[in-house]
Design an enzyme around this catalytic site. Structure first.
Site, PDB file in Angstrom:
ATOM      1  N   CYS A 191      34.237  44.542  47.925  1.00 27.55           N
ATOM      2  CA  CYS A 191      33.649  45.783  47.404  1.00 27.55           C
ATOM      3  C   CYS A 191      33.143  45.580  45.983  1.00 27.55           C
ATOM      4  CB  CYS A 191      34.686  46.898  47.419  1.00 27.55           C
ATOM      5  SG  CYS A 191      35.066  47.458  49.071  1.00 27.55           S
ATOM      6  N   CYS A 355      31.668  32.831  37.084  1.00 28.89           N
ATOM      7  CA  CYS A 355      30.911  33.900  37.737  1.00 28.89           C
ATOM      8  C   CYS A 355      31.590  35.216  37.376  1.00 28.89           C
ATOM      9  CB  CYS A 355      30.835  33.692  39.249  1.00 28.89           C
ATOM     10  SG  CYS A 355      32.441  33.818  40.056  1.00 28.89           S
TER      11      CYS A 355
END
Ligand SMILES: Nc1ncnc2c1ncn2[C@@H]1O[C@H](COP(=O)(O)OP(=O)(O)OP(=O)(O)O)[C@@H](O)[C@H]1O
Length: 398
Positions: A191, A355
């Site tokens: 999500c 990241c």
């Protein structure tokens, strides 16, 4: 007719549901005697727990290793601003006590793992999968099969959700019957990566509570189906009737169990690449630690080692939002397509990948190593989010 009796105030509290046809005092007594384990106190777990507690389920176990964050509050409706930073299992337990103080609540603040799943879930009648990652889904399914308990499973992402009850009814299938192989990791974003409309988790979590109440009270007809919800479609619900369990299923098939002992199974390896970010939350994922570095260690390396290159593998649009000084941007898809043309192999240089959350950066490490990269090639556990949390609180979190 039942011979049992409820405490006097319960007739008032639960009267609105007790007068329903097919429910009655009998149904309420069944709820009171029932125990339900909810794994994951996030977007799905919160609404499910809320309604199970309000309906009067006797005992609720809440298993979640994570802590409440600001970004959770958009959908994880049992948690509050005041409880940011405290374990979700404890926060949800506190909220439930305020709704219904007579429910016995057992908060468990460790993750569900192959080594503890059977012990943690054995005391409960029904298990709810309210988690968000493939390794835990397979672990929960195998555990439910072994314990012989129904698994009420929910999933939600973007505008869409799914609901299914596994291992229930006459020959009901397990998760492995439907999904013998895990979804390719690159297609299974979290999500945090792909987004979620909070109310969608509310819809699916409520349905999980509903199906659980139906099972406990005997209102469920016991037929297996997969409910698919898509908020942007008309009509938004579709239901697919499911076949019985697959005879060849390695977990529940008639040909006998072929999956290994649960406690010895590496579910993360089985599901492949996109590992849940459990390392930064204190869970060691075997075989990865030597290729990883914490955000604090990364800061030290950047301050002390001149032969360092830091490569940010997020898409350019995200790199444009914020990035670490001196990092260079090589988006993961380009890197994976041709690693050495973007990151020249040079053993003299220490190479670090970062990241947003610490998942794609692991794939980058794997890609460069597979292309022949040697020496120090690591990624930052928990990514830029961990950097913001542990090193620089002024670094933006999105
Ligand atoms: N193996 C596990 N054991 C216990 N809890 C788990 C496990 N795997 C996932 N969870 C929990 O399931 C919940 C899933 O909920 P959800 O996806 O809404 O939350 P989240 O992980 O906080 O979201 P985000 O991806 O935005 O950070 C999380 O609270 C997570 O900690």
């Amino acid at each position: 007719m039942s011979t049992g009796r409820l405490p006097l105030e319960d007739y008032q509290r639960y009267g609105r549901q007790m007068i329903l046809d097919g429910f009655g005092l009998e149904g309420q007594l069944k709820l009171q005697k029932a125990s339900v384990a909810v794994v994951g106190a996030g977007g799905l777990g919160c609404p499910a727990l809320q309604y199970l507690a309000a309906a009067g389920v006797g005992k609720l176990g809440i298993i979640d290793h994570d802590v409440v964050e600001l970004s959770n509050l958009q959908r994880q409706i049992l948690h509050t601003q005041e409880r940011i930073g405290i374990p979700k299992a404890v926060s949800a337990a506190e909220a439930i006590k305020q709704i219904n103080s007579r429910v016995e609540v057992v908060p468990i603040t460790s993750a569900l793992l192959p080594t503890n799943a059977l012990d943690l879930l054995e005391p409960y009648d029904i298990i709810l999968d309210c988690t968000d990652n493939a390794p835990t889904r397979y672990l929960l399914s195998d555990t439910a099969v072994q314990l012989g308990k129904p698994l009420v499973s929910g999933a939600a992402q973007k505008y869409d959700g799914q609901l299914c009850i596994y291992n229930y009814g006459e020959n009901g299938p397990c998760y492995r019957c439907l999904f013998p192989k895990p979804t390719a990791p690159e297609l299974a974003g979290s999500c945090a990566e792909v987004g979620i409309l909070g109310v969608v988790t509310g819809i699916i979590g409520n349905l999980q509570a509903l199906e659980t109440i139906k099972i406990i009270t005997g209102l469920h007809e016991g037929k297996a189906s997969l409910l698919i919800f898509s908020a942007l479609s008309t009509p938004p619900f579709r239901s697919i009737k499911l076949r019985s369990k697959r005879p060849t299923c390695p977990a529940c098939g008639v040909e006998g169990q072929k999956v290994g002992r649960i406690s010895e199974t590496d579910y993360v390896a089985f599901c492949g690449g996109d590992r849940p970010d459990w390392v930064s939350k204190g869970m060691v994922v075997e075989g990865r630690t030597e290729y990883r570095i914490t955000a604090k260690e990364m800061r030290h390396v950047l301050q002390s080692s001149p032969t360092t290159r830091l490569i940010d593998v997020r898409p350019p649009v995200e790199y444009g939002i914020c990035h670490l000084p001196n990092s260079i941007n090589v988006p993961l898809n380009e890197l994976v397509a041709d690693p050495t043309s973007f990151v020249k192999i040079d053993e003299e240089l220490e190479t670090y990948f970062v990241c947003r959350l610490g998942n794609d950066s692991q794939l980058a490490v794997d890609a460069l190593r597979s292309a022949g990269g040697k020496g120090i090639i690591k990624d930052v556990v928990g990514g830029l989010r961990a950097w913001s949390k542990d090193v620089d609180p002024d670094f933006p979190v999105y």
